[in-house]
Design a protein around this motif. Structure first.
Motif, PDB file in Angstrom:
ATOM      1  N   ALA A   1      -3.437 -12.800   9.733  1.00 16.16           N
ATOM      2  CA  ALA A   1      -3.190 -11.888   8.615  1.00 16.16           C
ATOM      3  C   ALA A   1      -2.535 -10.586   9.072  1.00 16.16           C
ATOM      4  CB  ALA A   1      -4.503 -11.598   7.898  1.00 16.16           C
ATOM      5  N   TYR A   2      -2.992 -10.052  10.170  1.00 15.36           N
ATOM      6  CA  TYR A   2      -2.443  -8.795  10.670  1.00 15.36           C
ATOM      7  C   TYR A   2      -0.976  -8.945  11.050  1.00 15.36           C
ATOM      8  CZ  TYR A   2      -1.641  -4.812  13.735  1.00 15.36           C
ATOM      9  OH  TYR A   2      -1.120  -3.696  14.318  1.00 15.36           O
ATOM     10  N   SER A   3      -0.658  -9.983  11.808  1.00 16.89           N
ATOM     11  CA  SER A   3       0.725 -10.144  12.262  1.00 16.89           C
ATOM     12  C   SER A   3       1.670 -10.428  11.099  1.00 16.89           C
ATOM     13  CB  SER A   3       0.820 -11.237  13.324  1.00 16.89           C
ATOM     14  OG  SER A   3       0.414 -12.473  12.804  1.00 16.89           O
ATOM     15  N   LEU A   4       1.216 -11.159  10.083  1.00 13.29           N
ATOM     16  CA  LEU A   4       2.054 -11.396   8.905  1.00 13.29           C
ATOM     17  C   LEU A   4       2.283 -10.094   8.132  1.00 13.29           C
ATOM     18  CD1 LEU A   4       0.627 -14.786   7.614  1.00 13.29           C
ATOM     19  CD2 LEU A   4       2.867 -14.374   8.617  1.00 13.29           C
ATOM     20  N   PHE A   5       1.259  -9.273   8.049  1.00 14.27           N
ATOM     21  CA  PHE A   5       1.378  -7.988   7.368  1.00 14.27           C
ATOM     22  C   PHE A   5       2.376  -7.090   8.090  1.00 14.27           C
ATOM     23  CE2 PHE A   5      -0.240  -3.569   6.948  1.00 14.27           C
ATOM     24  CZ  PHE A   5       0.030  -3.392   5.600  1.00 14.27           C
ATOM     25  N   VAL A   6       2.245  -7.004   9.399  1.00 13.81           N
ATOM     26  CA  VAL A   6       3.150  -6.178  10.196  1.00 13.81           C
ATOM     27  C   VAL A   6       4.577  -6.721  10.103  1.00 13.81           C
ATOM     28  CG1 VAL A   6       3.692  -5.491  12.567  1.00 13.81           C
ATOM     29  CG2 VAL A   6       1.352  -5.330  11.738  1.00 13.81           C
ATOM     30  N   TYR A   7       4.714  -8.037  10.087  1.00 10.88           N
ATOM     31  CA  TYR A   7       6.035  -8.672   9.980  1.00 10.88           C
ATOM     32  C   TYR A   7       6.730  -8.301   8.670  1.00 10.88           C
ATOM     33  CZ  TYR A   7       9.414 -12.357   9.040  1.00 10.88           C
ATOM     34  OH  TYR A   7      10.545 -13.036   8.714  1.00 10.88           O
ATOM     35  N   ALA A   8       5.955  -8.128   7.596  1.00 10.05           N
ATOM     36  CA  ALA A   8       6.531  -7.897   6.267  1.00 10.05           C
ATOM     37  C   ALA A   8       7.113  -6.498   6.096  1.00 10.05           C
ATOM     38  CB  ALA A   8       5.464  -8.136   5.200  1.00 10.05           C
ATOM     39  N   ILE A   9       6.797  -5.580   6.999  1.00 10.60           N
ATOM     40  CA  ILE A   9       7.244  -4.194   6.857  1.00 10.60           C
ATOM     41  C   ILE A   9       8.346  -3.926   7.875  1.00 10.60           C
ATOM     42  CG2 ILE A   9       6.539  -1.787   6.834  1.00 10.60           C
ATOM     43  CD1 ILE A   9       3.670  -2.829   6.403  1.00 10.60           C
ATOM     44  N   ARG A  10       9.506  -3.544   7.394  1.00 15.30           N
ATOM     45  CA  ARG A  10      10.660  -3.367   8.285  1.00 15.30           C
ATOM     46  C   ARG A  10      10.589  -2.080   9.096  1.00 15.30           C
ATOM     47  NH1 ARG A  10      13.051  -4.848   3.389  1.00 15.30           N
ATOM     48  NH2 ARG A  10      13.641  -7.035   3.354  1.00 15.30           N
ATOM     49  N   SER A  11      10.221  -1.006   8.469  1.00 17.29           N
ATOM     50  CA  SER A  11      10.266   0.309   9.107  1.00 17.29           C
ATOM     51  C   SER A  11       8.965   0.610   9.860  1.00 17.29           C
ATOM     52  CB  SER A  11      10.497   1.380   8.040  1.00 17.29           C
ATOM     53  OG  SER A  11      10.247   2.651   8.552  1.00 17.29           O
ATOM     54  N   GLN A  12       9.096   1.161  11.039  1.00 20.57           N
ATOM     55  CA  GLN A  12       7.930   1.530  11.844  1.00 20.57           C
ATOM     56  C   GLN A  12       7.125   2.640  11.169  1.00 20.57           C
ATOM     57  OE1 GLN A  12       6.774   0.077  14.721  1.00 20.57           O
ATOM     58  NE2 GLN A  12       5.012   1.422  14.474  1.00 20.57           N
ATOM     59  N   VAL A  13       7.809   3.574  10.531  1.00 19.62           N
ATOM     60  CA  VAL A  13       7.124   4.674   9.850  1.00 19.62           C
ATOM     61  C   VAL A  13       6.292   4.135   8.680  1.00 19.62           C
ATOM     62  CG1 VAL A  13       7.485   6.801   8.532  1.00 19.62           C
ATOM     63  CG2 VAL A  13       8.904   6.326  10.525  1.00 19.62           C
ATOM     64  N   THR A  14       6.881   3.245   7.896  1.00 20.34           N
ATOM     65  CA  THR A  14       6.159   2.639   6.783  1.00 20.34           C
ATOM     66  C   THR A  14       4.991   1.807   7.296  1.00 20.34           C
ATOM     67  OG1 THR A  14       8.233   2.537   5.554  1.00 20.34           O
ATOM     68  CG2 THR A  14       6.408   1.210   4.723  1.00 20.34           C
ATOM     69  N   ARG A  15       5.214   1.093   8.359  1.00 22.31           N
ATOM     70  CA  ARG A  15       4.156   0.259   8.946  1.00 22.31           C
ATOM     71  C   ARG A  15       2.962   1.120   9.353  1.00 22.31           C
ATOM     72  NH1 ARG A  15       6.837  -2.029  13.268  1.00 22.31           N
ATOM     73  NH2 ARG A  15       7.914  -3.277  11.722  1.00 22.31           N
ATOM     74  N   ASP A  16       3.224   2.215  10.033  1.00 25.76           N
ATOM     75  CA  ASP A  16       2.142   3.113  10.441  1.00 25.76           C
ATOM     76  C   ASP A  16       1.415   3.694   9.227  1.00 25.76           C
ATOM     77  OD1 ASP A  16       2.836   2.626  13.066  1.00 25.76           O
ATOM     78  OD2 ASP A  16       3.971   4.497  13.293  1.00 25.76           O
ATOM     79  N   TYR A  17       2.185   4.070   8.208  1.00 26.39           N
ATOM     80  CA  TYR A  17       1.596   4.644   6.991  1.00 26.39           C
ATOM     81  C   TYR A  17       0.696   3.626   6.295  1.00 26.39           C
ATOM     82  CZ  TYR A  17       1.301   7.132   2.569  1.00 26.39           C
ATOM     83  OH  TYR A  17       0.848   7.773   1.452  1.00 26.39           O
ATOM     84  N   TYR A  18       1.187   2.392   6.138  1.00 27.38           N
ATOM     85  CA  TYR A  18       0.403   1.352   5.480  1.00 27.38           C
ATOM     86  C   TYR A  18      -0.845   0.998   6.292  1.00 27.38           C
ATOM     87  CZ  TYR A  18       3.640   0.185   1.685  1.00 27.38           C
ATOM     88  OH  TYR A  18       4.396   0.210   0.537  1.00 27.38           O
ATOM     89  N   LEU A  19      -0.726   0.985   7.609  1.00 27.68           N
ATOM     90  CA  LEU A  19      -1.901   0.696   8.433  1.00 27.68           C
ATOM     91  C   LEU A  19      -2.943   1.804   8.298  1.00 27.68           C
ATOM     92  CD1 LEU A  19      -0.281  -0.866  11.616  1.00 27.68           C
ATOM     93  CD2 LEU A  19      -1.778  -2.010   9.972  1.00 27.68           C
TER      94      LEU A  19
END
Length: 157
Positions: free
Chosen positions: A13-31
């Motif tokens: 689940a984690y890797s699929l979630f991270v895969y779905a977000i293109r931007s590193q900034v957005t990824r950090d924010y969502y996490l």
């Protein structure tokens, strides 16, 4: 066989979630948003975010009602914070976006129409207004000459 095991291990689940977000900034924010959500649930706080994501996804896919109730409880708490003006409606919307993406990528069936229906409206405009005469006079009394030039320019236009 080894490649198949590795692929199954990596597509959690984690890797699929991270895969779905293109931007590193957005990824950090969502996490960060997910971490706040998991902290609210007091969900395995001693574990990493990856382990917490995988745990929630496993439990949520086996019991979608549990996941739905967890999300509604969390969003109700955040909605109360919006009403107290601790956070804005847009911040609440960002929580929903992060949780929704995570649930979609984890195949957790959640009825999002029920969840979003009760959320407050987001104000999409600034709360600006023209300054009053008293406020302009107060600015003119400020000893910095640069401020006076700006105020006089604003007043003449």
């Amino acid at each position: 066989m080894k490649i198949l095991e590795q692929t199954l291990e990596e597509s959690n689940a984690y890797s699929l979630f991270v895969y779905a977000i293109r931007s590193q900034v957005t990824r950090d924010y969502y996490l960060r948003r997910l971490r706040i959500f998991f902290n609210f649930l007091d969900l395995k706080s001693e574990q990493t975010i990856e382990e917490r994501c995988n745990y929630f996804a496993d439990k949520g896919t086996s019991d979608p009602n549990w996941a739905f109730n967890c999300i509604v409880r969390f969003l109700q708490y955040q909605k109360e914070r919006v009403e107290k003006e601790e956070i804005t409606g847009a911040t609440l919307r960002n929580f929903i976006k992060a949780i929704k993406l995570f649930c979609e990528m984890s195949d957790i069936p959640i009825q999002w129409k029920k969840i979003t229906r009760g959320q407050p409206k987001i104000r999409r405009h600034a709360d600006d207004r023209a300054p009053t005469i008293e406020e302009i006079q107060q600015l003119c009394e400020y000893p910095d000459r640069r401020i006076k030039g700006i105020v006089y320019t604003m007043a003449s236009s």
